[in-house]
Write a protein that holds these residues in place. Structure first.
Motif, PDB file in Angstrom:
ATOM      1  N   THR A   1       0.741  -1.226  -0.357  1.00  0.00           N
ATOM      2  CA  THR A   1       0.112  -0.013   0.194  1.00  0.00           C
ATOM      3  C   THR A   1       1.116   1.113  -0.116  1.00  0.00           C
ATOM      4  N   TYR A   2      -0.047   2.506  -0.570  1.00  0.00           N
ATOM      5  CA  TYR A   2       0.833   3.721  -0.700  1.00  0.00           C
ATOM      6  C   TYR A   2       1.101   4.288   1.142  1.00  0.00           C
ATOM      7  N   ARG A   3      -0.084   3.778   1.370  1.00  0.00           N
ATOM      8  CA  ARG A   3       0.168   3.986   3.304  1.00  0.00           C
ATOM      9  C   ARG A   3       1.260   3.572   3.728  1.00  0.00           C
TER      10      ARG A   3
ATOM     11  N   GLN B   1       4.352   5.225   4.169  1.00  0.00           N
ATOM     12  CA  GLN B   1       4.504   6.960   4.729  1.00  0.00           C
ATOM     13  C   GLN B   1       4.991   6.255   6.206  1.00  0.00           C
ATOM     14  N   PRO B   2       6.250   7.214   6.350  1.00  0.00           N
ATOM     15  CA  PRO B   2       6.152   6.471   8.000  1.00  0.00           C
ATOM     16  C   PRO B   2       5.526   6.009   8.727  1.00  0.00           C
ATOM     17  N   LYS B   3       4.262   8.032   9.179  1.00  0.00           N
ATOM     18  CA  LYS B   3       3.899   8.094  10.576  1.00  0.00           C
ATOM     19  C   LYS B   3       2.880   7.058   9.957  1.00  0.00           C
TER      20      LYS B   3
ATOM     21  N   GLY C   1      -3.462   2.354  -3.477  1.00  0.00           N
ATOM     22  CA  GLY C   1      -4.346   3.278  -3.161  1.00  0.00           C
ATOM     23  C   GLY C   1      -3.720   5.051  -3.536  1.00  0.00           C
ATOM     24  N   LEU C   2      -3.119   4.816  -4.161  1.00  0.00           N
ATOM     25  CA  LEU C   2      -2.453   5.921  -4.767  1.00  0.00           C
ATOM     26  C   LEU C   2      -3.718   6.315  -5.765  1.00  0.00           C
ATOM     27  N   ALA C   3      -3.778   7.672  -6.065  1.00  0.00           N
ATOM     28  CA  ALA C   3      -4.394   8.058  -7.143  1.00  0.00           C
ATOM     29  C   ALA C   3      -3.485   8.598  -8.281  1.00  0.00           C
ATOM     30  N   SER C   4      -4.556   8.477  -9.494  1.00  0.00           N
ATOM     31  CA  SER C   4      -3.809   9.044 -10.696  1.00  0.00           C
ATOM     32  C   SER C   4      -4.366   9.861 -10.872  1.00  0.00           C
ATOM     33  N   GLU C   5      -4.452  10.709 -10.265  1.00  0.00           N
ATOM     34  CA  GLU C   5      -4.221  12.351 -10.839  1.00  0.00           C
ATOM     35  C   GLU C   5      -3.604  13.056  -9.038  1.00  0.00           C
ATOM     36  N   LEU C   6      -3.081  14.386  -9.622  1.00  0.00           N
ATOM     37  CA  LEU C   6      -3.306  14.871  -8.317  1.00  0.00           C
ATOM     38  C   LEU C   6      -4.041  15.982  -8.361  1.00  0.00           C
ATOM     39  N   LYS C   7      -5.057  16.716  -7.098  1.00  0.00           N
ATOM     40  CA  LYS C   7      -5.333  17.756  -6.555  1.00  0.00           C
ATOM     41  C   LYS C   7      -5.019  18.768  -5.563  1.00  0.00           C
ATOM     42  N   THR C   8      -4.414  17.954  -5.265  1.00  0.00           N
ATOM     43  CA  THR C   8      -3.975  19.267  -4.154  1.00  0.00           C
ATOM     44  C   THR C   8      -2.142  19.115  -4.112  1.00  0.00           C
TER      45      THR C   8
ATOM     46  N   THR D   1       3.706  14.977  -0.001  1.00  0.00           N
ATOM     47  CA  THR D   1       3.330  13.497   0.267  1.00  0.00           C
ATOM     48  C   THR D   1       3.993  13.081  -0.223  1.00  0.00           C
ATOM     49  N   LEU D   2       3.634  12.811  -1.724  1.00  0.00           N
ATOM     50  CA  LEU D   2       3.938  11.927  -3.321  1.00  0.00           C
ATOM     51  C   LEU D   2       5.473  11.893  -3.199  1.00  0.00           C
ATOM     52  N   LEU D   3       5.986  13.495  -2.909  1.00  0.00           N
ATOM     53  CA  LEU D   3       7.738  13.772  -2.814  1.00  0.00           C
ATOM     54  C   LEU D   3       8.565  13.640  -2.598  1.00  0.00           C
ATOM     55  N   SER D   4       7.194  12.978  -1.118  1.00  0.00           N
ATOM     56  CA  SER D   4       8.340  12.922   0.484  1.00  0.00           C
ATOM     57  C   SER D   4       8.476  11.663   0.369  1.00  0.00           C
ATOM     58  N   VAL D   5       7.551  10.365  -0.094  1.00  0.00           N
ATOM     59  CA  VAL D   5       7.414   9.461  -0.059  1.00  0.00           C
ATOM     60  C   VAL D   5       8.786   8.921  -1.146  1.00  0.00           C
ATOM     61  N   ALA D   6       9.252   9.552  -2.484  1.00  0.00           N
ATOM     62  CA  ALA D   6       9.863   9.356  -3.244  1.00  0.00           C
ATOM     63  C   ALA D   6      11.241   9.446  -2.560  1.00  0.00           C
TER      64      ALA D   6
END
Length: 650
Positions: A424-426, A429-431, A501-508, A514-519
């Protein structure tokens, strides 16, 4: 008009060239003369930074791009250009054109955009827009997706590292060191096998010390001393079928202290290489298993080990009260299973393959002038080549894993495919990872503590960069290149993941941050946590066996030291395990530490201030980590920023 043009050649071996180099300046009002850059005897040497004069019949206006051309002189000679700077007559300002690319071939042409990061909406001139589109069209021809195997993330379409474009390859020094260090380790391996006179199997545990020659680490060298405490380890793992049902792997443990020593197996899982698989509580067990469990805050209760999902007379439950050798062998099976989980899931799948998806998508969908390309590129350095080498040299049907690792070959893919289905994408994310695993209150869990500190620093850095270029959520939504990028990541790269759980579009902006931080976290901290301790924890082979040569014991009373020796890896397998974990886990000579940007893609003062702040915060974080480890006999320093690479390079 005369423009002063400064050209910087790369600093690695063979970056220079003796070929002809031409330059043309392109501005809003026209182009300069096509000028050959000629400074006999001095041009384009390795590391050279040379000045030239380029003439134009009129003022070119604001400069848009620089066109570089390379033509063969006597023989073809590739050239690595770092950047081009242009000073305008009568003006204090200058333009910087980042390159950091190889010019390969005869009559090759490369056009470099001025260094200011721009989204597609920031470009208004037809030349700017057409340049973006042409660059992406060319890259999409070069960097193509490939389904390496079903039900795992897609990868770069390359049969081996030789198929990669030069820009994705190791520098010559890196390539020479990679090949040379592996040959060195395998040569020492061969000499060890010649020097060790007894048969295929070891005679006793002390014999494993005989493969510690020049390849050493302080932790690995002392593991055999600490190994005697194994009989008191508190751990449970469904080991027998771990690669058949990765989702059922549950680990639960306490940090044991005895006579001032941290028990090796506990520490190795808690803050060693598989530090991200601990669970503080068992939430679900698919099969009828017996488990004696104890929370770290409630005292110590012995934990059982069951080597198999269906308890019967042939799969007994092992307890600390059992015969010492039976309990010891059961724990070796646990650690053997940990080796498989660590190498294939925590390390390969959750770092290397995850970041490769980000890397390929970035190369395919974001032009070099895009701010997110500039942010991510330093964290993707060498990832494609090391992954290609991993697939061909380690993981292939004739690779090293097939020869010495239990899950080599078909087992490797089965285990990775099972884990990928529940990835999962979740969990990246460490938290949320620590929260979902129930380890937020576990004491002295340094991997968790340092990871969260690093995550916060990374997220602040990413937020600072993103906020410079995206003032609102709508700007994120309206960035067509960014939306193509996330679609490539979610739909092409992470294909067939039912609950990712990762959407195929970025809205915010928050979603983008968050995604760039994960990368960045995955390519730096997470990879360091799973890779850099390999030799420390695996070189003492009984602590983390790569394979087991006999089935798990069915009769507790029948376990002898001879049975243990016949079960553990043989002499050859042990030497290979030590050689490979040293080769992959050692500090890299050309490593770029986290936060150090040797290649300067951002040129704007505001972005450079954000980077400087990032470096300062990383330095302060490292000081905290070092202070926290003061006085500890067994220190956890894998997540010190100075010891982590800026990208996955090994």
């Amino acid at each position: 008009m005369e423009y002063k043009v400064t050209v910087a050649t790369g600093t690695s071996e063979y970056s220079g060239t003796n070929n002809y180099i031409y330059v043309t300046l392109v501005g809003e009002r026209g182009e300069s003369e096509r000028t050959v850059l000629d400074n006999p005897g001095l041009d384009f040497r390795r590391g050279a930074v040379d000045d030239y004069t380029v003439k134009s019949s009129a003022d070119l206006g604001p400069l848009i791009l620089v066109r570089l051309e390379k033509q063969k002189y006597w023989v073809e000679d590739n050239w690595f250009c770092r950047y081009v700077k242009v000073s305008v007559p009568g003006q204090r300002c200058s333009y910087t054109f980042p390159c950091y690319r190889w010019l390969v071939g005869d009559k090759v042409v490369v056009e470099l955009r001025e260094g200011t990061a721009k989204k597609i909406s920031d470009d208004t001139l037809p030349l700017e827009i057409s340049h973006r589109k042409a660059e992406l069209q060319e890259r999409q021809k070069i960097y193509r997706w490939l389904a390496w195997a079903p039900s795992i993330p897609k990868c770069i379409d390359a049969k081996s590292e030789a198929d990669l474009p030069q820009d994705a390859r190791f520098d010559n020094e890196k390539r020479s060191d990679f090949v040379g260090s592996l040959h060195y380790a395998l040569l020492e391996l061969s000499l060890k096998k010649l020097a060790i006179k007894f048969g295929k199997s070891w005679n006793d545990l002390d014999d494993f010390k005989r493969i510690f020659w020049k390849l050493r680490s302080p932790i690995a060298g002392n593991n055999h001393k600490m190994f005697t405490f194994l009989s008191l380890v508190l751990i449970f793992l469904n080991t027998m079928d771990s690669w058949k049902s990765a989702s059922n792997i549950c680990v639960s443990l306490s940090l044991l202290l005895q006579e001032g020593n941290i028990f090796l197996v506990d520490y190795a899982i808690m803050d060693g290489i598989p530090a991200n698989v601990i669970r503080d509580r068992i939430q679900h067990i698919a099969s009828p298993l017996c488990l004696l469990y104890e929370h770290p805050e409630k005292g110590l209760i012995p934990i059982a080990i069951q080597l198999g999902q269906k308890p019967d007379k042939d799969t007994p439950i092992f307890l600390p009260s059992d015969p010492p050798l039976a309990w010891l062998l059961a724990k070796m099976w646990v650690r053997h299973s940990e080796f498989q989980v660590f190498q294939l899931l925590s390390h390969l799948l959750r770092t290397h393959l995850v970041v490769e998806v980000i890397c390929v998508s970035t190369l395919r969908q974001l032009p070099a002038v895009h701010p997110i390309y500039k942010l991510l590129t330093p964290h993707l350095r060498y990832t494609l080549e090391i992954n290609c080498r991993g697939r061909t040299q380690l993981l292939s049907m004739d690779g090293i894993f097939k020869k010495v690792v239990s899950t080599g070959g078909d087992g490797l893919l089965i285990l990775a495919q099972r884990e990928y289905k529940v990835l999962t994408y979740r969990s990246l994310q460490p938290k949320f990872d620590f929260l979902d695993r129930g380890v937020t209150k576990l004491k002295d869990y340094f991997y968790r503590d340092h990871s969260m500190m690093l995550w916060n620093v990374i997220q602040n850095f990413v937020s600072g960069i993103v906020s410079l270029y995206y003032k609102s959520d709508s700007e994120v939504e309206q960035d067509s290149e960014l939306q193509a990028w996330i679609h490539d990541v979610a739909v092409e790269g992470f294909v067939d993941v039912p609950h990712f759980g990762l959407a195929s579009e970025l809205k915010t902006k928050e979603e983008l941050i968050t995604l760039l931080s994960v990368a960045i976290f995955t390519s730096t901290a997470q990879h360091a946590a799973t890779n850099n301790g390999q030799f420390d924890w695996c070189a003492w082979v009984p602590n983390t066996p790569c394979t087991m040569r006999h089935p798990p014991p069915t009769d507790k009373d029948a376990v002898t030291m001879g049975m243990i020796m016949d079960t553990l890896p043989d002499i050859s397998q042990s030497c290979v395990e030590m050689a490979i974990t040293w080769h992959l886990g050692r500090a890299q000579p050309d490593a770029i530490p986290m936060g150090q940007y040797v290649e300067q893609y951002f040129t704007e003062p505001a972005a450079l201030r954000v980077i400087d702040k990032f470096r300062k915060e990383l330095k302060e974080l490292e000081e905290q980590i070092i202070a926290q480890n003061e006085g500890l006999e067994l220190q956890y320093l894998y997540l010190c920023p100075s010891r982590m690479e800026n990208s996955i390079t090994i």
